[in-house]
Design a protein around this motif. Structure first.
Motif, PDB file in Angstrom:
ATOM      1  N   GLY A 192       0.814  -1.213   0.000  1.00 25.17           N
ATOM      2  CA  GLY A 192       0.000   0.000   0.000  1.00 25.17           C
ATOM      3  C   GLY A 192       0.844   1.257   0.000  1.00 25.17           C
ATOM      4  O   GLY A 192       0.571   2.202  -0.749  1.00 25.17           O
ATOM      5  N   GLU A 193       1.882   1.291   0.823  1.00 18.75           N
ATOM      6  CA  GLU A 193       2.746   2.467   0.901  1.00 18.75           C
ATOM      7  C   GLU A 193       3.484   2.695  -0.411  1.00 18.75           C
ATOM      8  O   GLU A 193       3.605   3.834  -0.884  1.00 18.75           O
ATOM      9  N   ILE A 196       1.053   4.042  -3.162  1.00 17.26           N
ATOM     10  CA  ILE A 196       0.682   5.443  -2.958  1.00 17.26           C
ATOM     11  C   ILE A 196       1.770   6.353  -3.524  1.00 17.26           C
ATOM     12  O   ILE A 196       1.492   7.343  -4.223  1.00 17.26           O
ATOM     13  N   SER A 199       1.788   6.071  -7.410  1.00 22.60           N
ATOM     14  CA  SER A 199       0.683   6.761  -8.078  1.00 22.60           C
ATOM     15  C   SER A 199       0.949   8.247  -8.201  1.00 22.60           C
ATOM     16  O   SER A 199       0.612   8.873  -9.217  1.00 22.60           O
ATOM     17  N   GLN A 200       1.577   8.847  -7.182  1.00 22.14           N
ATOM     18  CA  GLN A 200       1.898  10.269  -7.245  1.00 22.14           C
ATOM     19  C   GLN A 200       3.005  10.543  -8.259  1.00 22.14           C
ATOM     20  O   GLN A 200       2.988  11.546  -8.968  1.00 22.14           O
ATOM     21  N   ASP A 231      -9.234   0.762  -0.997  1.00 22.41           N
ATOM     22  CA  ASP A 231      -8.545   1.890  -0.368  1.00 22.41           C
ATOM     23  C   ASP A 231      -7.701   2.677  -1.363  1.00 22.41           C
ATOM     24  O   ASP A 231      -7.534   3.895  -1.212  1.00 22.41           O
ATOM     25  N   LEU A 232      -7.170   1.992  -2.365  1.00 21.69           N
ATOM     26  CA  LEU A 232      -6.217   2.626  -3.281  1.00 21.69           C
ATOM     27  C   LEU A 232      -6.821   3.045  -4.618  1.00 21.69           C
ATOM     28  O   LEU A 232      -6.270   3.900  -5.300  1.00 21.69           O
ATOM     29  N   LYS A 234      -8.786   4.943  -7.336  1.00 21.16           N
ATOM     30  CA  LYS A 234      -9.194   6.349  -7.394  1.00 21.16           C
ATOM     31  C   LYS A 234      -9.435   6.733  -8.855  1.00 21.16           C
ATOM     32  O   LYS A 234      -8.664   6.368  -9.745  1.00 21.16           O
TER      33      LYS A 234
END
Length: 250
Positions: A192-193, A196, A199-200, A231-232, A234
């Motif tokens: 998950g970390e 994130i 994705s940025q 959760d991820l 978007k």
């Protein structure tokens, strides 16, 4: 020589008559096809809309007069021009190939393919999926089913002082694919970390509109794959990220 009559058209672009003056019995205030109001003059300059070309004592048998998109007198567009363009755009969008779905489909069936290639005739050598590089090699092969221009290890622009390589870039389709394979030291929290941050970073890539993060989890280290995906995932106007964990053991 002859002269043009006037045509009457509804606001949605249905022709009512192209002989407005010669055959007034065909005039209508509203369209019988869609119920829209009708006009026979340009709303901008009041110039009559060009209709049928009539020559005295000559009977013409042919196609109806074309419905113009713009006024010949002032050049402004008629009300139905924008409506037809919008409808054509929606139609084109509805039949547009969903390449992102193709990528999802390949990734969702990746585990079945990985299992199948182990069952070779006479136990011949095969590809064993032991790490992320093995996942990338097999996925690269499968992507060729739908895509021609597949760019592996494409550099991303600098983000937060650093830069990295994406696993796959589908440049024409503006899709980036990031590949992860879970292991004992890379479970849900770490995945998950990393995603994130990824994705940025990928969001600023000039050829990325959609990011698919493919997480291969054959040993089931992720206990709640649906939760991590939710959760991820978007979706925004100019960027979409989708996380796909395969297989799902729960």
């Amino acid at each position: 020589m002859g002269q043009h009559d006037t045509q009457q058209v509804c606001l949605n672009g249905h022709q009512i008559t192209d002989n407005y003056h010669r055959s007034p019995e065909f005039r209508r205030k509203f369209c019988s096809k869609c119920g829209a109001e009708t006009i026979y003059k340009c709303p901008n300059c009041n110039h009559e809309i060009l209709g049928d070309y009539h020559v005295e004592n000559v009977v013409s048998i042919g196609f109806p007069t074309p419905i113009p998109t713009h006024c010949e007198n002032c050049g402004s567009s008629f009300p139905w021009t924008a409506a037809k363009a919008k409808l054509a755009s929606k139609l084109a969008e509805s039949i547009k190939i969903d390449y992102f779905h193709h990528v999802e489909q390949i990734c969702s069936r990746f585990h079945l393919v990985a299992k199948q290639i182990k069952a070779r005739h006479d136990d011949r050598e095969t590809l064993h999926i032991n790490d992320e590089y093995d996942v990338q090699d097999l996925l690269h092969s499968l992507l060729h089913i739908y895509f021609d221009d597949i760019r592996p290890e494409e550099w991303t622009p600098s983000y937060a002082g650093g830069c990295s390589r994406v696993d796959f870039l589908l440049k024409d389709e503006r899709i980036i694919i990031e590949v992860k394979k879970t292991r004992q030291k890379l479970k849900a929290k770490d995945i998950g970390e990393e995603l994130i941050i990824d994705s940025q970073r990928y969001r600023v890539h000039p050829d990325c509109e959609k990011l698919l993060c493919f997480v291969y989890d054959p040993e089931g280290w992720i206990s709640n794959p649906r939760g991590l995906e939710n959760d991820l995932n978007k979706k925004e106007d100019d960027f979409e990220i989708k996380v796909l964990i395969v297989p799902k053991w729960h």
